[in-house]
Scaffold this motif. Sequence first.
Motif, PDB file in Angstrom:
ATOM      1  N   THR A 159      51.857   3.744   5.083  1.00  0.00           N
ATOM      2  CA  THR A 159      51.108   4.079   6.300  1.00  0.00           C
ATOM      3  C   THR A 159      50.255   5.291   5.971  1.00  0.00           C
ATOM      4  N   THR A 188      47.735   6.940   7.078  1.00  0.00           N
ATOM      5  CA  THR A 188      47.293   7.971   8.014  1.00  0.00           C
ATOM      6  C   THR A 188      48.437   8.821   8.564  1.00  0.00           C
ATOM      7  N   ASP A 189      49.665   8.472   8.217  1.00  0.00           N
ATOM      8  CA  ASP A 189      50.842   9.184   8.710  1.00  0.00           C
ATOM      9  C   ASP A 189      51.293  10.208   7.668  1.00  0.00           C
ATOM     10  N   PRO A 190      51.205  11.517   7.966  1.00  0.00           N
ATOM     11  CA  PRO A 190      51.613  12.523   6.978  1.00  0.00           C
ATOM     12  C   PRO A 190      53.093  12.457   6.642  1.00  0.00           C
ATOM     13  N   ASP A 221      54.679   9.736   5.879  1.00  0.00           N
ATOM     14  CA  ASP A 221      54.959   8.638   4.958  1.00  0.00           C
ATOM     15  C   ASP A 221      55.609   9.199   3.687  1.00  0.00           C
ATOM     16  N   TYR A 227      53.713  10.744   0.671  1.00  0.00           N
ATOM     17  CA  TYR A 227      53.051  12.053   0.741  1.00  0.00           C
ATOM     18  C   TYR A 227      54.054  13.168   0.442  1.00  0.00           C
ATOM     19  N   TRP A 271      54.054  17.206   0.695  1.00  0.00           N
ATOM     20  CA  TRP A 271      53.379  18.427   1.142  1.00  0.00           C
ATOM     21  C   TRP A 271      54.178  19.684   0.787  1.00  0.00           C
ATOM     22  N   PHE A 299      43.546   9.547   4.003  1.00  0.00           N
ATOM     23  CA  PHE A 299      44.168  10.794   3.553  1.00  0.00           C
ATOM     24  C   PHE A 299      43.696  11.974   4.399  1.00  0.00           C
ATOM     25  N   THR A 320      42.826  11.885   7.459  1.00  0.00           N
ATOM     26  CA  THR A 320      43.535  11.768   8.732  1.00  0.00           C
ATOM     27  C   THR A 320      44.939  12.349   8.630  1.00  0.00           C
ATOM     28  N   ALA A 321      45.650  11.968   7.570  1.00  0.00           N
ATOM     29  CA  ALA A 321      47.009  12.480   7.368  1.00  0.00           C
ATOM     30  C   ALA A 321      47.006  13.997   7.223  1.00  0.00           C
ATOM     31  N   HIS A 327      46.489  15.669  10.563  1.00  0.00           N
ATOM     32  CA  HIS A 327      47.725  15.638  11.358  1.00  0.00           C
ATOM     33  C   HIS A 327      48.740  16.654  10.829  1.00  0.00           C
ATOM     34  N   GLN A 328      48.769  16.833   9.513  1.00  0.00           N
ATOM     35  CA  GLN A 328      49.722  17.767   8.918  1.00  0.00           C
ATOM     36  C   GLN A 328      49.356  19.217   9.235  1.00  0.00           C
TER      37      GLN A 328
END
Length: 425
Positions: A82, A84-86, A88, A91, A93, A140, A142-143, A146-147
Amino acid sequence: MTRPPLTAILLALSLALVCAALAAPSRANAASGVKFGLTDDAWLANGSGTLESRLTRLDALGVHVVRFTLRWDQIARRRPATATDPGDPAYDWTTTDPVLDGLHQHGIDVVLQLLGAPAWANGRKASNYAPTSGTTFGAFATAAAHQYPWVRKWLIWNEPNQVRWLRPTTPFVYTTRLLNPAYVAIHRVISRAQVAGGGTAPRGSTNGVSPIAWVDGMRAAHARLDAYAHNPYPLNPKTETPLTGGCGHCSTVTMATLGKLVTLVGRDFPRARIWLTEYAYQTNPPDRLLGVSPSLQARYVGEGAYAAYRAPKVDLLIQFLYRDEPQLARFQSGLVSLTNHPKPSMAAFELPLAQVTQTSLWGQLRAPAAGRTARIERRVGSRWTTLGTVHTGAGGIFRWTGHLTHGMQVRLRAGPLVGATIAIH
């Protein structure tokens, strides 16, 4: 040698006159709210001491904004299910969260740069190759938004007009696969975001594209941006200062010819602001080839700040590096040496000072410890005497007019801080 036709001569002369006019920055409508900052990802994330101590150091220097990079290829080494979902699992971070959370807690503004394509997105090529589709990069972005929804300033890629940073090296590829997808994505998540495009180097170098042609190419590709970012390094550090020596008729853009960029951006993207996202001079020692003396580097910190301050539409000027990089082939433009010894540019960053005319100085009380009042001092033999006193308002900016003579050495003293010495010329 074949003599060129008269029409060619007239065309060349006309072009030279136009470029010379563009090279001189206007003093009118200067961006008095310029934020001065710093970028040094390696030092900020892994420098000596604790992260908190490094952030406190930025506070003490008077850093208003930090440019920090999110490496797409390192955060998403495998394709997210997914995208656009940080949250996921693909990802990661963990290396960026502490730094960005710390900057946020300290109230330091951030320019968040997105850079580097993972192999799964660009046909299993190196990270400087553009993704095969803008959709993956937009996801990316988008994610990332959101993050870090509190980040208002975003920068898409670094120096894409040079082949070492982006392939294919064309403004069309950059605009359609990187900038525009990210612009749309970030604005959908953060309504008040500013997204900067360009991020150009002062010249295209081998097989690259000049910044002037890049701006025009982005306009032709219908680029979407709130600010145009540029890195106005000098082409010849030994002969070019932030205020003089630039090539007015060339297709390059340095700090000395910043007026060209102001004019071009105003024509092609009338609503866009200008961000200067990297700028510095290296020192000798240690760089004997490209470095200037530590005292000249300090002088150029003040002159660079003044050049950005007086230029219309410029909102940011970011110093490249707090600390020299360990490899001599890299950059030695830090405010401190590799052994953390402060250079004179450290004092110049805290209290920048520049000669404006034969009778006037421009400066800023940037570091918080400086307060709002300072003395301009001149050296008389081995002593320093007061030449004048300045009082500043918002932003700590001042301009002082008085008696200055060639060769006079002057500096600022504000609170416990003493600025770098400059010689009147």
